[in-house]
Design an enzyme around this catalytic site. Structure first.
Site, PDB file in Angstrom:
ATOM      1  N   SER A 244     -30.700 -14.644  52.505  1.00  0.00           N
ATOM      2  CA  SER A 244     -31.697 -13.744  51.946  1.00  0.00           C
ATOM      3  C   SER A 244     -32.545 -13.069  53.028  1.00  0.00           C
ATOM      4  O   SER A 244     -31.975 -12.473  53.930  1.00  0.00           O
ATOM      5  CB  SER A 244     -32.536 -14.532  50.943  1.00  0.00           C
ATOM      6  N   HIS A 385     -28.248 -16.511  43.479  1.00  0.00           N
ATOM      7  CA  HIS A 385     -28.790 -16.280  44.820  1.00  0.00           C
ATOM      8  C   HIS A 385     -29.075 -17.628  45.487  1.00  0.00           C
ATOM      9  O   HIS A 385     -30.042 -18.303  45.131  1.00  0.00           O
ATOM     10  CB  HIS A 385     -30.097 -15.484  44.620  1.00  0.00           C
TER      11      HIS A 385
HETATM   12  C1  GCU Z   1     -37.150 -11.439  47.472  1.00  0.00           C
HETATM   13  C2  GCU Z   1     -36.919 -10.133  48.184  1.00  0.00           C
HETATM   14  C3  GCU Z   1     -35.543 -10.081  48.843  1.00  0.00           C
HETATM   15  C4  GCU Z   1     -35.326 -11.306  49.687  1.00  0.00           C
HETATM   16  C5  GCU Z   1     -35.591 -12.555  48.857  1.00  0.00           C
HETATM   17  C6  GCU Z   1     -35.492 -13.865  49.640  1.00  0.00           C
HETATM   18  O1  GCU Z   1     -36.321 -11.502  46.354  1.00  0.00           O
HETATM   19  O2  GCU Z   1     -37.088  -9.098  47.276  1.00  0.00           O
HETATM   20  O3  GCU Z   1     -35.403  -8.929  49.649  1.00  0.00           O
HETATM   21  O4  GCU Z   1     -34.038 -11.291  50.245  1.00  0.00           O
HETATM   22  O5  GCU Z   1     -36.883 -12.503  48.323  1.00  0.00           O
HETATM   23  O6  GCU Z   1     -35.655 -13.887  50.840  1.00  0.00           O
HETATM   24  O7  GCU Z   1     -35.286 -14.896  48.985  1.00  0.00           O
END
Ligand code: GCU
Length: 406
Positions: A244, A385
């Protein structure tokens, strides 16, 4: 300007509403001609694109500190039930202006290794103690106000780290808590490594030229400096990985530091592997308004204005060429735009080809759970995710191919 909430609720998840766009080519030179060969890419175009990324998106990387030293805080020969040697290093940074800062790295190494082994290196979200099932690892992450660093937080992200399997497959694995480098909030510049360069309190105005993502990428390079001193690790064979926002950081680290031999982006999404111009899921206006410190201030000019970008994230993937790069997505992670992540791999191919390397070899997205392996690889996992043992299985296979050979 819309509010954040309005921007988020207007995010597009409908493929038929993806705007039509023309992708610029990373091979297009300022004078209108095309880069013809790897020599031109390495010596002229790549430095130009790296500079463009510093100016337009992530900002500059700070320099090395005046002095860096590595202190071995602990070493256990019987870690993870006897299969690993566990070390904890404190990386000390000191400046001539008297300011110092330290970050702690947790490192597991296969106990039965016959010689130096290849390694994985990545930042973690919740502290080194949260990444491991072992209860006697030092608590880290204290610089982040409000982070749970109680005993209950021990081991909460063990599945995401998968240390035991990594060790069994013959790899070392190292991690640092990202908050120790830059506590993740727009008001924490003065607690970050940027203090080193400002005689203690780094002002938020540093965001004009720098960013948290550049700090995290810098921290990964400093961790690699430490691994270079570790006799049980082959620091010429290190994979940098991240999930992420930390996948955005691993890509940026891989782009800046050619010592990283394999670069892995796990569900990195907007401002990671995903193409901006598709405006699918998270977009520039959302990410820059929610996380202003991740990018330099000038990135704001692309809010609701992706069409004006003269680059897109296949340029970032290209900066890693010809080293192997792996882009991973998850089917339910539409916020991160799996198709946009795949396409940046597809469109980086023209740069890999300059080096005689086939890129992804297809522009058809593979079905879930059937990874495309190759020097540019793509993997779409069924699910949410996250960075799971299934993702790790793919990364370990890639490491067998790319970190075991000369
Ligand atoms: C949020 C953000 C993302 C990121 C994520 C994370 O959802 O919008 O861009 O990748 O956090 O780091 O878990």
């Amino acid at each position: 300007m819309k509010t954040r909430e309005e921007l988020i609720s207007a995010a597009n998840y409908d493929e038929s509403r993806v705007p039509s766009y023309t992708l610029p080519s990373p091979l297009d030179k300022a004078d209108g001609s095309k880069v013809a060969n790897a020599f031109e890419w390495v010596n002229f175009q790549r430095p130009r694109i790296l500079e463009l990324y510093k100016n337009e998106l992530y900002g500059k990387l700070p320099p090395r500190p005046d002095r860096t030293s590595f202190e071995l805080l602990s070493c256990r020969e019987d870690a993870l039930g006897g299969i690993a040697v566990r070390k904890e290093y404190r990386i000390h940074f000191e400046m001539n202006n008297g300011v110092s800062h330290a970050i702690d790295m947790l490192l597991y190494i296969p106990a039965n290794a016959a010689g130096p082994v290849p390694a994985f290196l990545g930042l973690n979200f919740k502290g080194n103690h949260a990444a491991t099932p072992e209860k006697d690892v030092l608590i880290t992450g204290q610089r982040m106000p409000g982070l749970d660093i109680s005993d209950e937080s021990r081991g909460v992200q063990t599945a995401r780290w998968n240390f035991e399997e990594t060790i069994r497959r013959g790899y070392a694995s190292a991690t640092i808590c990202y908050h120790d480098i830059f506590p993740d909030g727009p008001e924490h510049w003065d607690k970050s490594i940027y203090r080193l360069f400002c005689g203690n309190a780094a002002p938020a105005s540093m965001n004009e030229s720098y960013s948290a993502i550049s700090a995290w990428a810098w921290g990964l390079s400093r961790a690699l400096d430490c691994l270079e001193t570790e006799p049980m690790v082959n620091a010429a064979k290190v994979a940098v990985h991240g999930h992420s926002r930390l996948g955005k950081s691993s890509l940026w680290a891989g782009a800046n530091d050619p010592r990283f031999r394999l670069v892995i982006s796990n569900d990195s999404g907007c401002a990671g592997a995903a193409l901006f111009k598709r405006c699918y899921g998270e977009n520039v206006a959302i990410i820059k308004s929610r996380f202003p410190h991740w990018f330099r201030d000038s990135f704001a000019k692309y809010m609701e204005n992706e069409a004006s970008m003269t680059f897109d994230q296949h340029f970032l993937i290209s900066l890693i060429a010809p080293r192997p790069v792996c882009i991973a997505s998850a089917t339910e992670d539409l916020w991160a735009d799996p198709k946009g992540e795949f396409l940046s791999g597809v469109h980086a191919a023209e740069v890999y080809r300059l080096f005689g390397v086939e890129g992804l070899g297809t522009d058809v997205m593979p079905p879930p759970d059937t990874p495309l392996t190759g020097q540019v690889s793509y993997h779409l996992r069924t699910g949410k995710h996250d960075q799971t043992p299934q993702d790790w299985a793919h990364y370990l296979d890639l490491a067998d191919t790319y970190l075991r050979t000369e």
